[in-house]
Design a protein around this motif. Sequence first.
Motif, PDB file in Angstrom:
ATOM      1  N   PRO A 186      36.264  38.419  38.648  1.00  0.00           N
ATOM      2  CA  PRO A 186      36.141  39.863  38.412  1.00  0.00           C
ATOM      3  C   PRO A 186      34.696  40.356  38.609  1.00  0.00           C
ATOM      4  N   PHE A 187      34.572  41.504  39.260  1.00  0.00           N
ATOM      5  CA  PHE A 187      33.279  42.154  39.432  1.00  0.00           C
ATOM      6  C   PHE A 187      33.404  43.610  38.974  1.00  0.00           C
ATOM      7  N   LYS A 188      32.427  44.051  38.171  1.00  0.00           N
ATOM      8  CA  LYS A 188      32.411  45.443  37.721  1.00  0.00           C
ATOM      9  C   LYS A 188      31.839  46.300  38.834  1.00  0.00           C
ATOM     10  N   THR A 189      32.612  47.308  39.268  1.00  0.00           N
ATOM     11  CA  THR A 189      32.179  48.166  40.373  1.00  0.00           C
ATOM     12  C   THR A 189      32.260  49.627  39.967  1.00  0.00           C
ATOM     13  N   SER A 190      31.793  50.479  40.860  1.00  0.00           N
ATOM     14  CA  SER A 190      31.834  51.916  40.609  1.00  0.00           C
ATOM     15  C   SER A 190      33.256  52.457  40.554  1.00  0.00           C
ATOM     16  N   GLN A 191      34.218  51.721  41.128  1.00  0.00           N
ATOM     17  CA  GLN A 191      35.608  52.153  41.118  1.00  0.00           C
ATOM     18  C   GLN A 191      36.470  51.392  40.108  1.00  0.00           C
ATOM     19  N   GLY A 192      35.855  50.525  39.328  1.00  0.00           N
ATOM     20  CA  GLY A 192      36.600  49.736  38.357  1.00  0.00           C
ATOM     21  C   GLY A 192      36.393  48.245  38.593  1.00  0.00           C
ATOM     22  N   ILE A 193      37.194  47.422  37.918  1.00  0.00           N
ATOM     23  CA  ILE A 193      37.074  45.975  38.053  1.00  0.00           C
ATOM     24  C   ILE A 193      37.772  45.517  39.327  1.00  0.00           C
ATOM     25  N   VAL A 194      36.991  44.970  40.242  1.00  0.00           N
ATOM     26  CA  VAL A 194      37.538  44.425  41.481  1.00  0.00           C
ATOM     27  C   VAL A 194      37.537  42.909  41.379  1.00  0.00           C
ATOM     28  N   GLU A 195      38.676  42.298  41.669  1.00  0.00           N
ATOM     29  CA  GLU A 195      38.787  40.838  41.636  1.00  0.00           C
ATOM     30  C   GLU A 195      38.712  40.291  43.068  1.00  0.00           C
ATOM     31  N   ILE A 196      37.806  39.356  43.261  1.00  0.00           N
ATOM     32  CA  ILE A 196      37.603  38.756  44.575  1.00  0.00           C
ATOM     33  C   ILE A 196      38.099  37.313  44.548  1.00  0.00           C
ATOM     34  N   GLU A 197      38.876  36.944  45.546  1.00  0.00           N
ATOM     35  CA  GLU A 197      39.411  35.590  45.634  1.00  0.00           C
ATOM     36  C   GLU A 197      38.307  34.652  46.130  1.00  0.00           C
ATOM     37  N   GLN A 198      37.823  33.787  45.233  1.00  0.00           N
ATOM     38  CA  GLN A 198      36.682  32.936  45.543  1.00  0.00           C
ATOM     39  C   GLN A 198      36.974  31.479  45.165  1.00  0.00           C
ATOM     40  N   GLU A 199      36.156  30.583  45.686  1.00  0.00           N
ATOM     41  CA  GLU A 199      36.263  29.181  45.302  1.00  0.00           C
ATOM     42  C   GLU A 199      35.498  28.896  44.021  1.00  0.00           C
ATOM     43  N   SER A 200      34.552  29.779  43.672  1.00  0.00           N
ATOM     44  CA  SER A 200      33.745  29.558  42.473  1.00  0.00           C
ATOM     45  C   SER A 200      33.321  30.892  41.893  1.00  0.00           C
ATOM     46  N   SER A 201      33.157  30.937  40.593  1.00  0.00           N
ATOM     47  CA  SER A 201      32.757  32.162  39.921  1.00  0.00           C
ATOM     48  C   SER A 201      31.259  32.433  40.041  1.00  0.00           C
ATOM     49  N   VAL A 202      30.510  31.453  40.542  1.00  0.00           N
ATOM     50  CA  VAL A 202      29.054  31.627  40.630  1.00  0.00           C
ATOM     51  C   VAL A 202      28.635  32.256  41.949  1.00  0.00           C
ATOM     52  N   HIS A 203      29.558  32.423  42.874  1.00  0.00           N
ATOM     53  CA  HIS A 203      29.227  32.993  44.171  1.00  0.00           C
ATOM     54  C   HIS A 203      29.347  34.505  44.148  1.00  0.00           C
ATOM     55  N   SER A 204      28.528  35.177  44.950  1.00  0.00           N
ATOM     56  CA  SER A 204      28.712  36.610  45.174  1.00  0.00           C
ATOM     57  C   SER A 204      29.895  36.790  46.117  1.00  0.00           C
ATOM     58  N   PRO A 205      30.426  37.998  46.245  1.00  0.00           N
ATOM     59  CA  PRO A 205      31.589  38.202  47.113  1.00  0.00           C
ATOM     60  C   PRO A 205      31.364  37.672  48.531  1.00  0.00           C
ATOM     61  N   SER A 206      32.349  36.940  49.035  1.00  0.00           N
ATOM     62  CA  SER A 206      32.240  36.320  50.353  1.00  0.00           C
ATOM     63  C   SER A 206      32.956  37.174  51.383  1.00  0.00           C
ATOM     64  N   GLU A 207      32.350  37.312  52.562  1.00  0.00           N
ATOM     65  CA  GLU A 207      32.980  38.056  53.635  1.00  0.00           C
ATOM     66  C   GLU A 207      34.307  37.411  54.030  1.00  0.00           C
ATOM     67  N   GLY A 208      35.330  38.236  54.171  1.00  0.00           N
ATOM     68  CA  GLY A 208      36.652  37.742  54.520  1.00  0.00           C
ATOM     69  C   GLY A 208      37.535  37.434  53.331  1.00  0.00           C
ATOM     70  N   ALA A 209      36.961  37.448  52.124  1.00  0.00           N
ATOM     71  CA  ALA A 209      37.739  37.128  50.926  1.00  0.00           C
ATOM     72  C   ALA A 209      38.650  38.293  50.551  1.00  0.00           C
ATOM     73  N   ASN A 210      39.810  37.981  49.988  1.00  0.00           N
ATOM     74  CA  ASN A 210      40.729  39.019  49.523  1.00  0.00           C
ATOM     75  C   ASN A 210      40.142  39.726  48.306  1.00  0.00           C
ATOM     76  N   ALA A 211      40.344  41.032  48.248  1.00  0.00           N
ATOM     77  CA  ALA A 211      39.835  41.831  47.130  1.00  0.00           C
ATOM     78  C   ALA A 211      40.985  42.632  46.519  1.00  0.00           C
ATOM     79  N   TYR A 212      41.050  42.644  45.176  1.00  0.00           N
ATOM     80  CA  TYR A 212      42.142  43.304  44.468  1.00  0.00           C
ATOM     81  C   TYR A 212      41.598  44.315  43.455  1.00  0.00           C
ATOM     82  N   LEU A 213      42.281  45.433  43.359  1.00  0.00           N
ATOM     83  CA  LEU A 213      41.968  46.455  42.371  1.00  0.00           C
ATOM     84  C   LEU A 213      43.259  46.837  41.677  1.00  0.00           C
ATOM     85  N   ASN A 214      43.286  46.682  40.353  1.00  0.00           N
ATOM     86  CA  ASN A 214      44.488  46.974  39.572  1.00  0.00           C
ATOM     87  C   ASN A 214      45.700  46.177  40.045  1.00  0.00           C
ATOM     88  N   GLY A 215      45.464  44.931  40.420  1.00  0.00           N
ATOM     89  CA  GLY A 215      46.553  44.036  40.805  1.00  0.00           C
ATOM     90  C   GLY A 215      47.054  44.207  42.224  1.00  0.00           C
TER      91      GLY A 215
END
Length: 210
Positions: free
Chosen positions: A152-181
């Motif tokens: 989960p990342f806090k953004t100006s539009q709400g909590i955006v969840e990015i599909e990542q291999e690790s929680s320590v990485h910043s958002p990766s290009e090409g990764a799936n992004a979800y808002l409100n499921g």
Amino acid sequence: MRTYLSNLIPSLKKFSKQLDDVSLLTKNHWVIVDTVSNIKSVYIFRANKELIISHDGKVEKANWDYLGNESLLIEKQNESYLFKHGFFDDNILALKVDNKNEYVFFINENKYDVNLNTFDKLINFLELNYIESSKKANETIVEAKKKRILVPFKTSQGIVEIEQESSVHSPSEGANAYLNGKLAPNGKYKFGFMFYVNIEEGKVKSVSLF
């Protein structure tokens, strides 16, 4: 021509080249598979629609033609054959006898003497290189997806969840992004105070500082 029954060939259609790829057909010499006869029969499809058939060096001349609709006609002196597309790649040509569940198999002559000279070897080759390889590729994709987590990342539009291999990485290009499921709508999202993320079609397109 010796024909064989095979339940494998229909499942290989998605891996096959099209029969109208006549350049592949004409640039190679094709050995017909016949596990009964000891005669080596080589079919040479020439660009001028002439078909040269060599039976242990004894030549017979015939004709061939691609009729469209994945159909191939072979005309010999006393008989003609209509075949439909079965399977086709750089190594193997499988032609289906029209209106029958029977196939005539040809092997690229460059592969014939070394690896593929019987029907059983041919089928094993197809299973290993297409069916098994496809299964392994799918298993690898599934395992890779299992290892990913939604960060989960806090953004100006709400909590955006990015599909990542690790929680320590910043958002990766090409990764799936979800808002409100659901996949996040297109737009430029401000993540915290430091950077922005552009999202298109539910994926991270780019990350920038402004």
